[in-house]
Structure formats: structure tokens, C-alpha cells
Design a protein around this motif. Structure first.
Motif, PDB file in Angstrom:
ATOM      1  N   GLU A  86      12.739  -4.613  13.575  1.00  0.00           N
ATOM      2  CA  GLU A  86      14.116  -4.453  13.089  1.00  0.00           C
ATOM      3  C   GLU A  86      15.032  -3.873  14.157  1.00  0.00           C
ATOM      4  OE1 GLU A  86      16.666  -2.644   9.314  1.00  0.00           O
ATOM      5  OE2 GLU A  86      14.479  -2.351   9.386  1.00  0.00           O
ATOM      6  N   GLU A  87      14.506  -3.018  14.990  1.00  0.00           N
ATOM      7  CA  GLU A  87      15.320  -2.419  16.054  1.00  0.00           C
ATOM      8  C   GLU A  87      15.941  -3.497  16.943  1.00  0.00           C
ATOM      9  OE1 GLU A  87      14.867   0.722  19.817  1.00  0.00           O
ATOM     10  OE2 GLU A  87      13.094   0.079  18.693  1.00  0.00           O
ATOM     11  N   THR A  88      15.155  -4.505  17.286  1.00  0.00           N
ATOM     12  CA  THR A  88      15.665  -5.586  18.136  1.00  0.00           C
ATOM     13  C   THR A  88      16.683  -6.431  17.379  1.00  0.00           C
ATOM     14  OG1 THR A  88      13.549  -5.649  19.303  1.00  0.00           O
ATOM     15  CG2 THR A  88      14.996  -7.529  19.595  1.00  0.00           C
ATOM     16  N   ILE A  89      16.417  -6.690  16.124  1.00  0.00           N
ATOM     17  CA  ILE A  89      17.378  -7.443  15.303  1.00  0.00           C
ATOM     18  C   ILE A  89      18.713  -6.704  15.265  1.00  0.00           C
ATOM     19  CG2 ILE A  89      17.900  -8.279  12.971  1.00  0.00           C
ATOM     20  CD1 ILE A  89      14.837  -8.560  12.571  1.00  0.00           C
ATOM     21  N   GLN A  90      18.659  -5.401  15.004  1.00  0.00           N
ATOM     22  CA  GLN A  90      19.870  -4.585  14.952  1.00  0.00           C
ATOM     23  C   GLN A  90      20.596  -4.585  16.296  1.00  0.00           C
ATOM     24  OE1 GLN A  90      21.185  -2.597  12.090  1.00  0.00           O
ATOM     25  NE2 GLN A  90      22.866  -2.989  13.525  1.00  0.00           N
TER      26      GLN A  90
END
Length: 236
Positions: A86-90
């Protein structure tokens, strides 16, 4: 129709592969930003970016180039390659990326992909060899049938599915429209065709099959199609 030119990134350059093989990489632009601006100038609304290094490494490797394109163009950008959390998506959403593509992680953990689709604009990348889903930059092929995998996302918040017939990718021998249509029917999700587009006939075939999205790669780079004319004729 969403006609989406593609920029595949390897070591900061725009390249194209044949059948997903990294050793087949051919460099078409050392400055991908100039290429993105060219697409915008000739009428593109969308841009498909794949971080090839990231796809193989399992984490993004060309973030700086992608950030620059997001900052200096008005294109609606979708990005894939090495996105596993999720960190990369964000991070990509914060850069201004319109849609984030989940491939390997979606196959390994469909529940994660479904959960992310509730919060972000998620596209599922289904890349297949002989009808079976491949992962890790297409280096590994499992036993999951592409259309059965696609069906998992029926009724979800996933924005689109991109399906690629790896055997045709970069080969300029025509899209696998039947394969794309089956993915669309099983998922009931907006489906984007990828791999093998070679001529104006492919666009007509997509229209006839009711498929309203396509990624354009090597056919543009090798001068097989006039992309500006195609935008005028087929795009929304």
C-alpha cells in the motif's frame, strides 16, 4: 475507446521488449519525458508506464522518471511494475498517477488487491502464457488460468483489467482479441487489450468485439501505425 500509448522503463530509458524478454530490450528514447510530451502533443489522453526493472526486482526502480512525467505532463497515467504494498500505491497516487496496476501481488494475494481497490484506483494486470497467468516480470508462469483469475474480480471496485498475451507482445502479429473478450466476459470489468497490436485492423476488431481499451507499444515505435490519426478516428 481508451487508446493508451506505452512507455516501458529500463534503467531510465524507454524500451520495448519482445515476448517479455529483458535481453530483447531495444531502446527507443533516452529521455522518456520527451516521449510522453510527444504523445500528449499528438492527442493522447492516457499513458501506460511499466517499470520493467521494478517488475523483476519486486520494488519500484524508476520512480524519479515517473515522478518527472507526472509533474510535467497532463496525461492520465497508469503505472505498473514492482508494486507490492500500500505504501507504494499511496506514493504513486501522491505523485498524481491516475491508476495503479497490480500484477504479481494480485495473483499471490487477491484479497489485498480487492482491499486496495476499495481505497485506490486499481487496475489488475493479467499477463498470460498459454492462457496461464505469469508473474515476476513475466519470468514465472503458474497454473492459474487467466479467465478464472479475472472472474475473482467480478463485482469489485477494480477500475479495469489489462490483459496481455505474452506470446504476442512486441511481435507485431495482431492482438489476441478472443482472449481479451473472454477476460472481459468473465470479469464484467472494463478490459484493456495489450500485446501484438500491429495495424488499423486491430482497432476495428476491438470495436467489433466490444472492447474499448488498448495499449499501443511497438506498433507506434516501429512506425507501423499513425497514432495521431488513430486518436482522431477511434478515441473517446
Amino acid at each position: 475507446m481508451q487508446i493508451i500509448p506505452a512507455i516501458d522503463l529500463k534503467e531510465g530509458c524507454a524500451v520495448r521488449l519482445s515476448q517479455g524478454l529483458m535481453e530483447s530490450a531495444k531502446v527507443y528514447a533516452e529521455n522518456p519525458l520527451e516521449l510522453a510530451k510527444h504523445f500528449e502533443e499528438i492527442g493522447a489522453k492516457y499513458l501506460h508506464i511499466v517499470d520493467l526493472d521494478g517488475a523483476f526486482a519486486g520494488e519500484p526502480k524508476n520512480r524519479a522518471v515517473i515522478a518527472q512525467i507526472c509533474k510535467e505532463s497532463k496525461l492520465k497515467i497508469e503505472v505498473g511494475g514492482g508494486i507490492r504494498n500500500e505504501e507504494t500505491i499511496q506514493h504513486y497516487e501522491d505523485l498524481g498517477v491516475e491508476r495503479v496496476i497490480l500484477g504479481s501481488i494480485a495473483l499471490k494475494n487477491p484479497d489485498f488487491a480487492l482491499k486496495m481497490a476499495e481505497k485506490y484506483a486499481i487496475v489488475i494486470g493479467i499477463d498470460a502464457k498459454d492462457g496461464k497467468v505469469a508473474t515476476e516480470g513475466w519470468a514465472k508462469s503458474g497454473n492459474v488460468l487467466a479467465w478464472e483469475f479475472a472472474e475473482l474480480f467480478k463485482g469489485s471496485k477494480v477500475k479495469a483489467i489489462i490483459c496481455t498475451d505474452i506470446a504476442r507482445d512486441g511481435m507485431l502479429n495482431g492482438l489476441n482479441i478472443d482472449f481479451t473478450k473472454k477476460i472481459q466476459e468473465k470479469s464484467a470489468i472494463f478490459t484493456i487489450a495489450s500485446g501484438g497490436l500491429s495495424s488499423l485492423q486491430d482497432f476495428a476488431g476491438l470495436e467489433n468485439a466490444g472492447i474499448n481499451g488498448v495499449i499501443v507499444g511497438k506498433a507506434f515505435y516501429e512506425g507501423k501505425i499513425n497514432l495521431q490519426e488513430i486518436f482522431r478516428k477511434f478515441e473517446d
